[in-house]
Write an enzyme that holds these catalytic residues in place. Structure first.
Site, PDB file in Angstrom:
ATOM      1  N   PRO A  98      -1.237 -15.154 -10.067  1.00 36.16           N
ATOM      2  CA  PRO A  98      -1.357 -13.695  -9.867  1.00 36.16           C
ATOM      3  C   PRO A  98      -1.578 -13.344  -8.402  1.00 36.16           C
ATOM      4  CG  PRO A  98      -2.631 -14.393 -11.774  1.00 36.16           C
ATOM      5  CD  PRO A  98      -2.143 -15.650 -11.106  1.00 36.16           C
ATOM      6  N   CYS A  99      -0.989 -12.227  -7.983  1.00 38.46           N
ATOM      7  CA  CYS A  99      -0.998 -11.877  -6.559  1.00 38.46           C
ATOM      8  C   CYS A  99      -2.412 -11.641  -6.030  1.00 38.46           C
ATOM      9  CB  CYS A  99      -0.128 -10.649  -6.298  1.00 38.46           C
ATOM     10  SG  CYS A  99      -0.655  -9.171  -7.189  1.00 38.46           S
TER      11      CYS A  99
END
Length: 735
Positions: free
Chosen positions: A206-207
C-alpha cells in the site's frame, strides 16, 4: 401464489429415498428431482428437513433452503409474472445440475505439465487475486505460470482465494494469512513454498507504507511494508518481481520516494559476489582507519545472512561498535565521569537499545496495532504515541548518541575516533548502497574504478525507472493508471515497459462490458442472465449502441473472424483449457459457511443493487440527465435534492470508466439511476464472471479498518487483463 414443498419418493434397493421439489400453483403442479437422497428415518416430513447434527444433514438442509429461496425468488419476486412449466423446470434444473457437479474437491497437484515447463509465482498483498488471475491466464510459446502461494492479512481475501483456486479450479496454491511485518512471516512463507524455486514475485505494498527513513509521522499499520516486501525479494531472489502502486508515488515527497524505491531495489545484492567485495575492502583497508573498514565489512556481510540469522548479526555489529567505544572511554573521560556523566550513559545505554532492535520493533508493532484498534488519530493522544514511537526508533537513538558525543569535551586527538563510532552507527541503519558510498569516500580514483566493476556484478536486479501503465491499453474498460516497478534479475532480459495490446481506437467501452447485465433495477438481485434486447431498450440509438459491440481476442485485440465481445469473454472465462474446473462457481457467506458446505451455486453471482430511497433515485436521475455531477448541482439545489457527497461519476457508455474505487455509490449507471453491482464493477476491472467475490457485500464505519467486503476486494484489485499483459511480457523473455 405458488406453494413450494419437498417430499420423498420411494426408497431404492439400498434404502435411500430421492428428495423431490414440488410446486403447486393455480391447480398446476411441477415436480423436480433435487438429485439428493436420504434414508426416510432421517427426514422430517412435516418440517421438510433432514434430521441430525452431522455435516451431511447440514449440507442437505442448506441445499433445500437454497432451492426454496431460488424458486420463491423466481415465482414471486421476478419481473416476469407468467411462466410455462418447461421454463420453470429449465431454470431450476440449472441450479440443481450445478449442485450435482459439486461432489468433492479434487486438487490437481500439477497444472497439466503437458503444456510445457511452468514458471512459478508468488502473489503478495494479493487481495482478491487480480495479479494471480492475470498470471494464470498468461501463456506464451508453451510457457505458463504455476501458482504457488498468495498472501494477505484479511480473512475474506483468503476465503475468496480458497473458493476460486482450491475448490473451483482445483489447484494446490497455498494461502498465507499473515502480516508481512511479523517476525516469523518469512519462515512461514518458506514453509508454504516448500523448497520450490520462485521465478516471479508480484504485489503492491500500500502506498501509505512509503516514507523517507526517519520522516515518518503517522505510525499506522502500513508503515514500512515496502522494506518487508524487499526482504522477501532478497530471500527468494526471483528472476523477476513486479511491484504495483498508485501514480502518485512518483511525485510523493517531491519524487524522493521514487528515488528511494529504486535505490533500495539496487541495493539487493547477489550474495555469491560478496566475497569478491570483501576481498577488495580488506585489500584497501588502512591500518590508520581499520575500525571503520571493519564496520563496513561487517555491514556487507549482513547481506549474506539468512533472515533467521540477521538479528544476531545486527546485534553482533552493534556489540562490535560498542566494544570500540569501551576502548575509547578511558581516553575521553576519567573513571568517575564515565560512571556518572549523562552523555556517557546516553551513549552506553543507546548501544543496549540498538542491540535489542528486534524486541523494540515487536513492541512498536504491538503499540501501532493497539493504537489503530483504539482509533488514536487526530486527537490529544496522537502526539504522545507518535513521540514515543519516534523515540524508540534506531535513527532517533543514534541521533541522541551523536548529540551526546558532541556535548562531551573530547581532546582533539580522539575526536576522529568519536566520529568513526558515529559513522559506524549510521552504517548500521543505511542501505547497502549508502554503505558503499561511505566506502567510496575512502577510496582513491583507481580504487573507485575497481569498486565500480565489482558493484556492477554484485547488483542482483536491473531497474532504471518505473513504468506507468493505463489499464485501458490492455483491454480493460477503465482508465486506471498504475505505476509498475519491474525488477529484472541480472541473468534475465531487461523489461522496461509493457506494450499495449489495443490501440486508442480499439479500447473496450463501458457499454461493451456491461450491456448484457442491464436487466436489473434498484434493490434487486439476479442469479441468472436475462436476455437484453438492445433494439427495444435503446429505441432510436439502438444502432449506435450495437456498433459499440466488437469481436475481440482475450487481450482486447480486434478479431472479427472468431473473436468474442468483452461481455462474451467475461461469461466464457479467459482461462485456457489447461484448467479443468472441479466445481461450478459458487458463493459462501463466510469461512464457517465454507466449512459447513453452505454453498450457493448460481449461474450469475455478485449481481445485486443497493436499496436507494426515492430521494436518492430522484437525485441520480437529475445527475444522469445532465451527464455530470457539477453541472447538475444548481438544479439539485433548486429541487431540494442537494447532498454533501463529494462526487458522483456518471458512466459514459461509449467511453472507459474512471478508476474504479471501493464505494459503489460513487458511480451512476449509464442507463438507469442506480449504483453499480459488484459484478458490474468486476467487469470494469476485467474479472471473469466465474470469479466469485465472497463474504459480505459491503461494510461501513470503523468496520472498514478490518473488513474487506466484496466491493473493496474489487476496487483494490489489479485488473486481471493488465496483470495478464505483464505476465505475458515476462514469459516472452524469462529464461
Amino acid at each position: 401464489m405458488a406453494t413450494i414443498n419437498f417430499y420423498l419418493d420411494k426408497p431404492d434397493k439400498k434404502g435411500f429415498a430421492p428428495i423431490h421439489l414440488r410446486i403447486n400453483c393455480n391447480r398446476s403442479q411441477i415436480k423436480l428431482s433435487t438429485g439428493q437422497k436420504i434414508e426416510p428415518k432421517y427426514f422430517d416430513r412435516n418440517k421438510q428437513r433432514a434430521t441430525g447434527l452431522d455435516v451431511e444433514s447440514h449440507e442437505i438442509n442448506h441445499y433445500l433452503d437454497f432451492l426454496r429461496e431460488r424458486t420463491d425468488e423466481l415465482l414471486h419476486h421476478s419481473n416476469k409474472k407468467t411462466f410455462v412449466q418447461d421454463e420453470i423446470k429449465s431454470i431450476l434444473n440449472e441450479h440443481i445440475e450445478n449442485y450435482k457437479e459439486n461432489n468433492s474437491i479434487n486438487i490437481i497437484k500439477e497444472q497439466l505439465s503437458l503444456y510445457g515447463k511452468p514458471f512459478t509465482f508468488v502473489d503478495l498483498f494479493a487481495g482478491a487475486g487480480g495479479f494471480s488471475e492475470g498470471f494464470l491466464q498468461a501463456e506464451f510459446n508453451n510457457k505458463f505460470f504455476d501458482f504457488v502461494v498468495a498472501n494477505d492479512i484479511n480473512e475474506n481475501c483468503e476465503l475468496t482465494h480458497l473458493v476460486r483456486y482450491n475448490h473451483q479450479l482445483g489447484l494446490d496454491a497455498a494461502f498465507l494469512k499473515q502480516d508481512i511485518t511479523e517476525p516469523d512471516f518469512l519462515d512461514n512463507l518458506l514453509e508454504k513454498i516448500d523448497g520450490r524455486k520462485i521465478d516471479v514475485v508480484c504485489g503492491g505494498p500500500p502506498c501509505q507504507s512509503f516514507s523517507l527513513a526517519g520522516k515518518r509521522k503517522k505510525f499506522d499499520k502500513k508503515d514500512d511494508l515496502f522494506s518487508h516486501y524487499l526482504e522477501v525479494i532478497k530471500v527468494l531472489q526471483p528472476k523477476y518481481f513486479v511491484m504495483e502502486n498508485v501514480k502518485g508515488i512518483l511525485t510523493k515527497e517531491g519524487g524522493k520516494i521514487k528515488e528511494l524505491i529504486i535505490k533500495e531495489i539496487n541495493s539487493i545484492v547477489d550474495t555469491k559476489e560478496i566475497p569478491l567485495l570483501n576481498s577488495f575492502i580488506k585489500k584497501i583497508r588502512k591500518e590508520s582507519n581499520s575500525f571503520l573498514f571493519d564496520c563496513i565489512l561487517k555491514r556487507v556481510e549482513l547481506e549474506i545472512l539468512l533472515e533467521k540469522n540477521k538479528e544476531s548479526g545486527r546485534e553482533d555489529f552493534i556489540r562490535f561498535v560498542e566494544n570500540g567505544f569501551k576502548k575509547l572511554t578511558p581516553k575521553i573521560a576519567d573513571y568517575k565521569t564515565s560512571k556518572t556523566d549523562e552523555n556517557i550513559n546516553t551513549i552506553r545505554h543507546g548501544f543496549n537499545l540498538l542491540a535489542r532492535t528486534k524486541e523494540w520493533d515487536k513492541l512498536k508493532r504491538d503499540i501501532i496495532r493497539e493504537k489503530d484498534f483504539c482509533n488514536i488519530d487526530s486527537d490529544n493522544f496522537t502526539d504522545t504515541f507518535t513521540d514515543f514511537l519516534t523515540e524508540i526508533g534506531s535513527e532517533n537513538i543514534i541521533s541522541k548518541i551523536e548529540n551526546s558525543f558532541k556535548a562531551l569535551k573530547v581532546h582533539a586527538n580522539y575526536k576522529k575516533d568519536c566520529e568513526d563510532i558515529i559513522t559506524a552507527l549510521n552504517i548500521y541503519t543505511t542501505s547497502f548502497d549508502e554503505s558503499i558510498e561511505i566506502l567510496k569516500s575512502h577510496c582513491t580514483i583507481s580504487q573507485k574504478k575497481e569498486l565500480d566493476v565489482i558493484l556492477k556484478n554484485i547488483r542482483l536486479y536491473k531497474i532504471e525507472q518505473p513504468f506507468i501503465a493505463n489499464a485501458s491499453n490492455y483491454g480493460v474498460p477503465q482508465n486506471r493508471e498504475r505505476v509498475l516497478f519491474i525488477g529484472c534479475r541480472k541473468d534475465q532480459k531487461y523489461i522496461s515497459e509493457i506494450p499495449p495490446t489495443v490501440s486508442e481506437e480499439e479500447k473496450v467501452t463501458i457499454f461493451e462490458a456491461l450491456y448484457d447485465l442491464d436487466f436489473i433495477g434498484n434493490n434487486q438481485e439476479a442469479h441468472r442472465y436475462e436476455l437484453v434486447d438492445i433494439s427495444k431498450q435503446y429505441n432510436g440509438t439502438a444502432k449506435k449502441m450495437a456498433k459499440l459491440l466488437k469481436k475481440r481476442s482475450i487481450d482486447g485485440k480486434l478479431n472479427s473472424k472468431n473473436g468474442k465481445s468483452f461481455a462474451e469473454w467475461s461469461k466464457k472465462g479467459r482461462l485456457s483449457d489447461r484448467f479443468k474446473t472441479q466445481t461450478k462457481p459458487f458463493y459462501v457467506k463466510s469461512t464457517e459457511g465454507l466449512k459447513n458446505g453452505e454453498k450457493y451455486f448460481d449461474v450469475l453471482n455478485n449481481h445485486k443493487t443497493s436499496n436507494q430511497n426515492d430521494i436518492v433515485i430522484e437525485r441520480l436521475k437529475v445527475i444522469l440527465k445532465k451527464g455530470n455531477y457539477r453541472l447538475a448541482q444548481p438544479e439539485l439545489e433548486k429541487l431540494g435534492l442537494a447532498t454533501n457527497k463529494r462526487n458522483y461519476n456518471v458512466l459514459k457508455p461509449d467511453q472507459q470508466s474512471s478508476t474504479i474505487m471501493t464505494i459503489a455509490d460513487d458511480y451512476i449507471h449509464y442507463n438507469s439511476p442506480r449504483s453499480l453491482t459488484v459484478r458490474e464493477m468486476a467487469r470494469l476491472q476485467s474479472f471473469d464472471d466465474s470469479f466469485v467475490f465472497q463474504g459480505k457485500r459491503s461494510t461501513g464505519g470503523n468496520n472498514r479498518k478490518t473488513e474487506v467486503p466484496q466491493y473493496t476486494l474489487v476496487g483494490n484489485a489489479v485488473p486481471p487483463l493488465l496483470a495478464r499483459a505483464v505476465a505475458s511480457e515476462i514469459l516472452k523473455y524469462i529464461k
